[in-house]
Design an enzyme around this catalytic site. Structure first.
Site, PDB file in Angstrom:
ATOM      1  N   HIS A 115      -5.704  10.884   4.434  1.00  0.00           N
ATOM      2  CA  HIS A 115      -4.408  10.702   3.790  1.00  0.00           C
ATOM      3  C   HIS A 115      -4.516  10.048   2.413  1.00  0.00           C
ATOM      4  CE1 HIS A 115      -0.098   9.119   3.823  1.00  0.00           C
ATOM      5  NE2 HIS A 115       0.037  10.407   4.072  1.00  0.00           N
ATOM      6  N   LYS A 117      -5.118   9.327  -1.613  1.00  0.00           N
ATOM      7  CA  LYS A 117      -4.863  10.014  -2.875  1.00  0.00           C
ATOM      8  C   LYS A 117      -5.595   9.244  -3.976  1.00  0.00           C
ATOM      9  CE  LYS A 117      -1.063  11.126  -0.260  1.00  0.00           C
ATOM     10  NZ  LYS A 117      -0.576  10.437   0.944  1.00  0.00           N
ATOM     11  N   ASP A 122     -15.406  10.062 -14.512  1.00  0.00           N
ATOM     12  CA  ASP A 122     -16.590   9.519 -15.192  1.00  0.00           C
ATOM     13  C   ASP A 122     -16.963   8.117 -14.724  1.00  0.00           C
ATOM     14  OD1 ASP A 122     -16.868  11.839 -16.676  1.00  0.00           O
ATOM     15  OD2 ASP A 122     -15.739  11.080 -18.387  1.00  0.00           O
ATOM     16  N   HIS A 295       9.233   8.222  -0.992  1.00  0.00           N
ATOM     17  CA  HIS A 295       7.858   8.469  -0.546  1.00  0.00           C
ATOM     18  C   HIS A 295       6.939   7.310  -0.910  1.00  0.00           C
ATOM     19  CE1 HIS A 295       4.051  10.947  -0.264  1.00  0.00           C
ATOM     20  NE2 HIS A 295       4.713  11.364   0.801  1.00  0.00           N
ATOM     21  N   LYS A 297       4.838   3.741  -1.162  1.00  0.00           N
ATOM     22  CA  LYS A 297       4.058   2.864  -0.289  1.00  0.00           C
ATOM     23  C   LYS A 297       3.626   1.667  -1.140  1.00  0.00           C
ATOM     24  CE  LYS A 297       2.903   7.393   0.897  1.00  0.00           C
ATOM     25  NZ  LYS A 297       4.009   7.693   1.748  1.00  0.00           N
ATOM     26  N   ASP A 302       5.946 -12.744  -3.967  1.00  0.00           N
ATOM     27  CA  ASP A 302       6.008 -13.868  -4.902  1.00  0.00           C
ATOM     28  C   ASP A 302       5.884 -13.364  -6.338  1.00  0.00           C
ATOM     29  OD1 ASP A 302       6.511 -15.618  -2.862  1.00  0.00           O
ATOM     30  OD2 ASP A 302       4.440 -16.280  -2.647  1.00  0.00           O
TER      31      ASP A 302
END
Length: 423
Positions: A115, A117, A122, A295, A297, A302
């Protein structure tokens, strides 16, 4: 890959919101790559975004850049033979994360998915977040366009991310000798300080790092003194995280959750709403994002702690999927993320209050709460009973994904992937 995550200073970090900011930066970085491009993604669709990525990777490979792509076999099953052949003929190595045996052509083990991404260019530039390569991450997709985030990173933290993705490739190629040779040939990484950001790269797998991302959340929540803001698409975390959020709210921390109000799957909102009574009664504030599917996450705590990545706060991400998050300690980045979230809450969210829950029968609420409490307390252990297979990567030579697509077309299931959970 087997080492514990650690803080690394001297980095720079930039927030990229939605496909409009993310895709141009990634595609431009691939076009400017000199030695190596590594891409990991759950979903790659053959739409205008997937074709733009295809063109950028193919051009890079044709000018001598080493290009490696890893996609999840469940999330990206419908790439055409032509799409894969054109990449392969240019020198791009495309691998498919597809654990589990198929029975009658169907993959049954759909729970332990790749899952992540991640993009590394380089060994000097990295992108980590929750944005897949599909047109539904662009606003012109319409009401179902997703609201999402990623980060662009430079500095010493990129060395850790780079070594991680190289090890993932080597594991898939099943060759320790090849692995050592690839690491020796790895391009030099940027180790010099390029900024003031402390960063940590945290992953979750089904072997040695089964709960690393959750542990980082728990530690930060326990240490919170002023505010906690979590924006998460699929929210149904374990008992410990719910308990710590409630404790934080009770000791006076401003705890806010931004969840889906217009979900891509109705069950998402239903599952999250089962927790509303517990959270609201402890002082947690809940905001439902209503413009389109959320979508994200991400979280901020603080004045300096933030995280952006691929991990949802649900059973799949916390107990099954392979995930990757970046955690940063930096006041400027924290403030930027707070401004974006504050705007989201003020302009695009519905505040959930007790009146929104009053229609439920209190007796049913009590019974339901009892079962939810025990499910949240024990589901990480239950899910751990599922087989913990060694990840297997298959080199896609215009066969794996294309053949599955042809099987679907023959079965009259054309277009089914568009309803795949784009978690």
């Amino acid at each position: 890959m087997d080492q514990r995550a650690r803080w690394v200073g001297g980095n720079s970090i930039s927030l990229l919101e939605n496909g409009e900011e993310f895709f141009p930066r990634v595609f431009d970085a691939i076009r400017q790559a000199k030695r190596e491009v590594i891409v990991e993604t759950f979903i790659l669709f053959e739409d205008k975004v997937g074709m733009a990525l295809h063109a950028a990777m193919r051009a890079a490979a044709q000018r001598g850049v080493k290009v490696d792509v890893l996609v999840d076999g469940f999330g990206s099953p419908d790439l055409s033979r032509e799409y894969i052949e054109e990449l392969s003929s240019a020198g791009v190595k495309m691998r498919v994360f597809d654990p589990g045996k198929r029975i009658l052509g169907q993959r049954l083990n759909v729970f332990r998915r790749m899952h992540r991404k991640i993009v590394v260019i380089d060994g000097e530039l990295a992108f980590v977040g929750g944005i897949n390569y599909s047109a539904d991450h662009l606003l012109d997709f319409g009401p179902k366009a997703k609201q999402d985030y990623s980060v662009e990173l430079r500095g010493p933290i990129v060395a850790q991310i780079h070594q991680f993705v190289l090890r993932a490739i080597a594991l898939g190629d099943k060759g320790p000798r090849w692995f050592r040779r690839r690491l020796k040939q790895a391009p030099p990484v940027a180790r010099e300080s390029v900024g003031q950001v402390e960063a940590m790269f945290v992953t979750r797998d089904n072997r040695r790092h089964t709960n690393d991302i959750e542990r980082q959340y728990l530690a930060a929540i326990r240490a919170a003194r002023r505010r906690i803001v979590i924006a998460n698409a699929y929210f149904f975390p374990g008992y410990r995280l719910i308990k710590e959020l409630r404790r934080a709210a009770r000791r006076g921390v401003d705890v806010r959750l931004i969840l889906q109000g217009e979900p891509d799957m109705p069950i998402v909102k239903t599952a999250a709403s089962m927790l509303y009574h517990h959270l609201l009664h402890s002082g947690v504030r809940i905001f439902e994002y209503c413009d389109r599917p959320l979508h994200a996450k991400i979280a901020l705590i603080d004045d300096d702690w933030t995280t952006v990545g691929s991990s949802n706060l649900d059973p799949l991400s916390l107990s099954l999927n392979l995930e990757a998050n970046v955690i940063a300690r930096d006041k400027a980045f924290n403030q930027l993320l707070w401004q974006r979230m504050d705007t989201l809450m003020r302009e695009s969210c519905k505040v959930i209050g007790e009146d929104d829950l009053a229609s439920e029968w209190s007796g049913w609420r009590l019974v339901r709460s009892f079962f939810i409490f025990h499910f949240l307390r024990w589901y990480p252990s239950w899910l751990g009973w599922l087989p913990r297979q060694v990840p297997r990567l298959t080199l896609a030579e215009a066969t794996d994904l294309a053949e599955k697509r042809e099987q679907r077309e023959k079965a009259g299931e054309n277009g089914a992937t568009q309803t795949t959970e784009a978690a």
